[in-house]
Scaffold this active site. Structure first.
Site, PDB file in Angstrom:
ATOM      1  N   LYS A 104       0.846  -1.204   0.000  1.00 42.69           N
ATOM      2  CA  LYS A 104       0.000   0.000   0.000  1.00 42.69           C
ATOM      3  C   LYS A 104       0.878   1.249   0.000  1.00 42.69           C
ATOM      4  CE  LYS A 104      -4.123   1.740   2.511  1.00 42.69           C
ATOM      5  NZ  LYS A 104      -4.987   1.516   3.696  1.00 42.69           N
ATOM      6  N   SER A 142      -9.936   2.153   2.789  1.00 40.93           N
ATOM      7  CA  SER A 142      -9.063   2.876   1.896  1.00 40.93           C
ATOM      8  C   SER A 142      -8.161   1.972   1.055  1.00 40.93           C
ATOM      9  CB  SER A 142      -8.179   3.824   2.700  1.00 40.93           C
ATOM     10  OG  SER A 142      -7.335   3.090   3.580  1.00 40.93           O
ATOM     11  N   SER A 193      -9.938  -0.480   6.866  1.00 37.74           N
ATOM     12  CA  SER A 193      -9.398  -0.364   5.508  1.00 37.74           C
ATOM     13  C   SER A 193      -8.707  -1.609   4.968  1.00 37.74           C
ATOM     14  CB  SER A 193      -8.439   0.817   5.417  1.00 37.74           C
ATOM     15  OG  SER A 193      -9.183   1.999   5.390  1.00 37.74           O
TER      16      SER A 193
HETATM   17  N1  GLN Z   1     -13.188   4.121   6.119  1.00 37.66           N
HETATM   18  C1  GLN Z   1     -12.585   4.498   7.350  1.00 37.66           C
HETATM   19  C2  GLN Z   1     -12.232   5.960   7.324  1.00 37.66           C
HETATM   20  O1  GLN Z   1     -12.544   6.576   6.377  1.00 37.66           O
HETATM   21  C3  GLN Z   1     -11.405   3.624   7.617  1.00 37.66           C
HETATM   22  C4  GLN Z   1     -10.131   4.143   7.108  1.00 37.66           C
HETATM   23  C5  GLN Z   1      -8.963   3.238   7.376  1.00 37.66           C
HETATM   24  O2  GLN Z   1      -9.100   2.178   7.979  1.00 37.66           O
HETATM   25  N2  GLN Z   1      -7.793   3.689   6.978  1.00 37.66           N
HETATM   26  O3  GLN Z   1     -11.684   6.482   8.226  1.00 37.66           O
END
Ligand code: GLN
Length: 501
Positions: free
Chosen positions: A80, A155, A179
């Site tokens: 990532k 994400s 995410s």
């Molecule tokens: N969707 C969640 C957010 O927007 C999780 C993000 C993540 O785990 N990096 O914060």
């Protein structure tokens, strides 16, 4: 498509070991796949063929020389793009870091290199990992290989789609509120958020430091376990890294036994509000666990109702502080406005141009929540809720060895569908966020295709802090039961992508 790229990581390492295939051959097969499909899927922000092939050639040379190698040596992987890499740009999906090449490798990246795993490239993500769909990436969204009109989750949608489209056997993700697990759920793959501190965060571009955790993305549970075993372990560079080892996840994934295990169904995370097709698959998984000798109990977690509200105060508060370092002075973008370029004006112009709408929204929210007049009312209350959620988990784990829920309420939505509705986007994480607030480990595994949408569904397994091995034991056992019934792997139900180029 080369047969090789469809194989599980655990099979590929055997082929590498016996020298039936070389790492260069395997790495090239994945790069070819990327050339053929990534124009459509857009899993990658950066592909590094030269570096990957050079690393592969080095492993092949060492193997030919009879040197002792790591168990996963020669197996390529995608990372990532919020982990620092000295040989590739690291953007975290943001214009403010476009073109930045870090001076040091993240600890996880170091470990992958030390294990001899060629890094294929850097995967797409929502800007600074804020989002659930990759649509907030400054470089355009990734797409779901099951349906290119749909989101691959976020994400870490780059890491989920890269594995689901056979461009990499394994990938690294990060999970602050889901995410890793949510993208796994919508793409029919496996993703684990390890216990907070199990994997070093050194070199991970921080979103919310008390919630962030790096973890594996794979096509099956054993593969994820093999990867967690590579990346876990104490790191003196990360003061929150656990001192002790949590044992071998791969060993746990090989037990295939759930007899006598108490499985707690979280009352607040099932039934109402969940798509019928997702609930149906979840109930079938419960039935399978029961038939295999597990005891199913219901657990009550009343404070989970406030988890999203607490998370969206704690996360922006920490993020607003973490992102203050992107100030145009030390690295990344610098925009000089017209007129007198005072430091304040340069900073403001840079942050205005460099950050996208979701990042700005959260910086404003976090700054407000931390301001002296509202600190107690917002940030202080959210921290209290966090404690209540941890207590709910403690009580639940007194009754059950693992907890389960559907990983998310709905299967993959269409690109654009929730873009203008932040609250709808935030609600995707209702089932995943509590684990981050409590620091406990969680895993999502596929449990079939939801009949009402014909898209992947998944079950989340949670364990007490340091109990990661339980996730792998239960996850692998359930996966085995599913595969016996289906006669193939979940990923084998995915449609073939059209190959171009
Ligand atoms: N969707 C969640 C957010 O927007 C999780 C993000 C993540 O785990 N990096 O914060």
């Amino acid at each position: 498509m080369s047969e090789l790229i469809r194989k599980n990581a655990s099979e590929l390492v055997e082929l590498l070991k016996s020298r039936e295939i070389s790492s260069v051959e395997l790495t090239q097969a994945h790069l070819d796949r990327t050339a053929a499909v990534d124009g459509d899927v857009h899993s990658y922000l950066h592909v590094g063929p030269e570096a990957a092939l050079a690393a592969a050639a080095e492993v092949d040379r060492r193997r030919a020389a009879g040197e002792a190698l790591h168990a996963l040596a020669g197996l390529p992987i995608a990372v990532k793009d919020n982990l620092t890499t000295t040989d590739a740009p690291t953007t975290s999906g943001s214009k403010i870091l476009e073109g930045w090449v870090p001076q040091y490798d993240a600890t996880v990246v170091k470990k992958l290199r030390a294990a001899g795993m060629p890094i294929l490239g850097k995967t797409n993500l929502d800007e600074f990992a804020m989002g659930s769909s990759t649509e907030f990436s400054a470089f355009g969204p990734s797409r779901n290989p099951w349906d290119l009109e749909r989101i691959p989750g976020g994400s870490g949608g780059g890491s989920s789609s890269v594995v689901a489209s056979f461009q990499a056997p394994l990938a690294i993700g990060s999970d602050t509120g889901g995410s890793i697990r949510y993208p796994a759920f919508v793409t029919g793959t496996v993703g684990t958020k390890p216990t907070y501190g199990a994997v070093s965060r050194y070199g991970l571009i921080a979103l919310a430091s008390s919630l962030d955790q790096i973890g594996p993305v794979a096509r099956n549970v054993l593969d994820a376990a093999l990867l967690q075993d590579v990346i876990a372990g104490h790191d003196p560079h990360d003061s929150t890294s656990l001192p002790e080892s949590l044992g071998s996840m791969a060993d746990a994934a090989k037990k295939l036994d759930v007899k006598g295990l108490r499985v707690g169904v979280i009352k607040q995370l099932s039934g109402e509000g969940f798509q019928p097709g997702v609930s149906a698959r979840f109930n079938e998984s419960l039935e399978l666990l029961k038939n295999a000798g597990a005891e199913i109990v219901e657990v009550d977690c009343p404070s989970f109702e406030y988890a999203i509200a607490a998370y969206y105060l704690i996360l922006p508060a920490e993020a607003s502080s973490n992102l203050a370092k992107f100030d145009s002075v030390r690295f990344g973008l610098r925009v000089t406005p017209e007129g007198t370029p005072t430091i304040e004006r340069v900073m403001a112009a840079t942050r205005e141009a460099g950050f996208g709408p979701e990042v700005k929204r959260r910086i404003i929210l976090g700054t407000y929540a931390l301001s002296s007049g509202s600190y107690d009312a917002f940030y202080g209350s959210a921290q209290k809720v966090r404690t209540l959620i941890q207590r709910d988990f403690d009580a639940a784990f007194a009754k059950a060895d693992v907890l389960v829920s559907p990983t998310a309420p709905n299967t993959a939505f269409k690109l654009g569908e929730k873009l203008d509705d932040p609250l709808a986007m935030y609600l995707n994480d209702i089932a995943t966020i509590p684990a981050n607030l409590a620091g406990i480990p969680g895993m999502s595994i596929p449990n079939g295709v939801a009949e009402d949408t014909n898209l992947p569904s998944g079950i989340q397994i949670l364990a007490p802090a340091r109990g990661d091995a339980r996730l792998y034991q239960v996850g692998a056992a359930l996966e085995h039961m599913h595969e016996e019934i289906w006669g193939k792997r979940m990923i084998d139900f995915a449609p073939e992508l059209e190959v171009r180029g």
